[in-house]
Design an enzyme around this catalytic site. Structure first.
Site, PDB file in Angstrom:
ATOM      1  N   TYR A 187       9.215 -18.012  -7.906  1.00 52.63           N
ATOM      2  CA  TYR A 187       9.852 -17.287  -6.816  1.00 52.63           C
ATOM      3  C   TYR A 187      10.358 -18.206  -5.712  1.00 52.63           C
ATOM      4  O   TYR A 187      10.690 -17.743  -4.630  1.00 52.63           O
ATOM      5  CB  TYR A 187       8.896 -16.237  -6.235  1.00 52.63           C
ATOM      6  CG  TYR A 187       8.674 -15.070  -7.168  1.00 52.63           C
ATOM      7  CD1 TYR A 187       8.083 -15.269  -8.418  1.00 52.63           C
ATOM      8  CD2 TYR A 187       9.050 -13.785  -6.825  1.00 52.63           C
ATOM      9  CE1 TYR A 187       7.873 -14.219  -9.284  1.00 52.63           C
ATOM     10  CE2 TYR A 187       8.844 -12.720  -7.689  1.00 52.63           C
ATOM     11  CZ  TYR A 187       8.247 -12.946  -8.920  1.00 52.63           C
ATOM     12  OH  TYR A 187       8.044 -11.897  -9.778  1.00 52.63           O
ATOM     13  N   LYS A 200      -1.334 -19.391 -17.874  1.00 56.07           N
ATOM     14  CA  LYS A 200      -0.719 -19.577 -19.187  1.00 56.07           C
ATOM     15  C   LYS A 200      -0.730 -21.081 -19.493  1.00 56.07           C
ATOM     16  O   LYS A 200       0.288 -21.670 -19.876  1.00 56.07           O
ATOM     17  CB  LYS A 200       0.718 -19.005 -19.167  1.00 56.07           C
ATOM     18  CG  LYS A 200       1.403 -18.942 -20.518  1.00 56.07           C
ATOM     19  CD  LYS A 200       0.904 -17.827 -21.417  1.00 56.07           C
ATOM     20  CE  LYS A 200       1.531 -17.926 -22.805  1.00 56.07           C
ATOM     21  NZ  LYS A 200       1.037 -16.871 -23.719  1.00 56.07           N
ATOM     22  N   ASP A 245      -1.366 -13.013 -21.094  1.00 59.05           N
ATOM     23  CA  ASP A 245      -1.025 -11.931 -22.030  1.00 59.05           C
ATOM     24  C   ASP A 245      -2.279 -11.198 -22.487  1.00 59.05           C
ATOM     25  O   ASP A 245      -2.299  -9.960 -22.564  1.00 59.05           O
ATOM     26  CB  ASP A 245      -0.177 -12.431 -23.209  1.00 59.05           C
ATOM     27  CG  ASP A 245      -0.589 -13.802 -23.715  1.00 59.05           C
ATOM     28  OD1 ASP A 245      -1.460 -14.437 -23.099  1.00 59.05           O
ATOM     29  OD2 ASP A 245      -0.036 -14.252 -24.730  1.00 59.05           O
ATOM     30  N   ASP A 268       2.693 -10.520  -9.760  1.00 56.71           N
ATOM     31  CA  ASP A 268       3.661  -9.443  -9.535  1.00 56.71           C
ATOM     32  C   ASP A 268       3.520  -8.400 -10.647  1.00 56.71           C
ATOM     33  O   ASP A 268       3.390  -7.193 -10.402  1.00 56.71           O
ATOM     34  CB  ASP A 268       5.071 -10.053  -9.525  1.00 56.71           C
ATOM     35  CG  ASP A 268       6.134  -9.065  -9.067  1.00 56.71           C
ATOM     36  OD1 ASP A 268       5.786  -7.909  -8.752  1.00 56.71           O
ATOM     37  OD2 ASP A 268       7.316  -9.455  -9.031  1.00 56.71           O
TER      38      ASP A 268
HETATM   39 MG    MG Z   1       6.460  -6.225  -7.762  1.00 61.23          MG
END
Ligand code: MG
Ligand code: NAI
Length: 337
Positions: free
Chosen positions: A123, A175, A209, A233
């Site tokens: 981000y 990850k 995951d 998120d």
């Molecule tokens: Mg969101």
């Protein structure tokens, strides 16, 4: 003792749910002096600025804010005030408690907290298209930026939060098997921090995951989750879905020098001004604010009152299948506290 807190009423249903929340906090008998400031559309209309200097100065002074949802214009117009506030005050930890409030959903007795790193990762804005031959968007590349310092402060925040709230475990989500440099740095840093807290808080780690699947199969195994920006998120919305969506979801954006609390939902322009909006998520956010101020007892009273009004008194707004107005719900909570 009276503490000053900046109050942003926000757009759409914002003024209605903020008004209801201020009334309920008053009923708790906690000394808060609200310093009301402008932001969003209200800021544009009255001060010609979606984020006026006076608002920033107020938050810099009070270090605490309760914020109604702000409407972000799509396409043109000003950039997101929410993002600007996060950057201005370096609000690096996004905290989302996820609790069952309405019984009879898919899952009962969910009680976990998701802590998302809020400033780094994918981000940071390094997201570019490249021209190949005549195609302007033949290739695209995004860069994720992870720093040791950024990992350390959010992990430390998560373990401090767990210890202060009597939580038993922090799960580090990553990850690192594929993203060995970026996610690997997060995992390694988290493990070092975890060691310092080992006698007070347990920890484990999960690949993202698998974590997404485990959240659906057995959400009760989780207590506090800490993860990087993009994973946070996605997982925070997934977790909110376990307890029936965003209608009862509060959030806090917390930095070293300021903290801003809000509902996770937006300004709901479709129902604005009709007195039917559900103020519960913002009330729960006010509970997080009180907790952050050290008013643990008041925070718990508020949380219990909201749950009791919905689950026992059956006073619910339309979105929860009831017929109570925003004001009726607020009065029911005020009676309970
Ligand atoms: Mg969101
Ligand atoms: P939204 O969350 O405002 O609304 C989605 C749906 O949920 C609508 O049908 C709405 O009526 C309903 N809803 C939301 N909150 C409710 C409540 N408290 N009580 C009853 N029903 C409720 O999301 P949407 O429509 O995508 O966004 C509207 C505006 O809000 C946009 O300008 C968006 O940028 C902004 N927004 C602001 C946020 C913030 O300030 N933190 C967060 C999310 C969106």
């Amino acid at each position: 003792m009276t503490r000053e807190v900046t109050l942003l009423r926000g757009d759409g249903i914002g003024p209605e749910i903020v008004g209801a929340t201020v009334d309920v906090v008053a009923a708790l008998g906690i000394g808060i002096a609200w310093d009301e400031q402008l932001a969003g559309m209200a800021g544009v209309d009255r001060a010609n600025d979606p984020l006026p200097v006076a608002t920033l100065e107020s938050i810099r002074r009070t270090r605490l804010a309760l914020k109604g949802p702000l409407t972000t214009p799509v396409g043109g117009g000003f950039r997101s005030v929410n993002v600007a506030l996060r950057q201005e005050f370096d609000l690096y930890a996004n905290v989302r408690p996820v609790r069952t409030v309405v019984p009879g959903g898919r899952y009962e007795r969910i009680d976990l907290v998701l802590i998302r790193e809020n400033t780094e990762g994918l981000y940071v804005g390094l997201d570019h298209s490249f021209r190949v031959a005549g195609d302007r968007r033949a290739l695209a590349q995004a860069m994720s930026v992870i720093t040791r310092e950024g990992c350390e402060r959010v992990c430390r925040f998560a373990f401090d939060y767990a210890r202060a709230h009597g939580r038993r475990k922090v799960t580090v989500v990553h990850k690192a098997n594929i993203l060995k440099a970026t996610s690997g740095l997060f995992l390694d840093t988290a493990r070092l921090v975890a060691r310092e807290y080992a006698d007070a808080v347990a920890s484990d780690d999960k690949i993202v995951d698998n974590c997404a699947m485990q959240l659906v199969l057995d959400p009760w195994q989780f207590d506090v989750i800490v993860t990087t920006n993009l994973f946070g998120d996605i997982l925070s919305d997934e977790a909110a879905g376990l307890v029936g969506g965003l209608g009862l979801a509060p959030g806090g954006n917390i930095g070293t020098h300021a903290a801003i609390f809000e509902a996770v939902h937006g300004s709901a322009p479709d129902i604005a001004g009709r007195g039917v909006a559900n103020p519960a998520a913002l009330m729960l956010a006010a509970g997080m604010l009180l907790d952050h101020m050290g008013e643990r007892d008041a925070a718990e009273r508020l949380q219990r009152a909201i749950t009791a009004v919905i689950a026992e008194d059956n006073v619910r707004t339309r979105d929860l299948g009831g017929s109570a107005s925003t004001g009726e719900f607020a009065r029911a909570v005020a009676r309970r506290v």
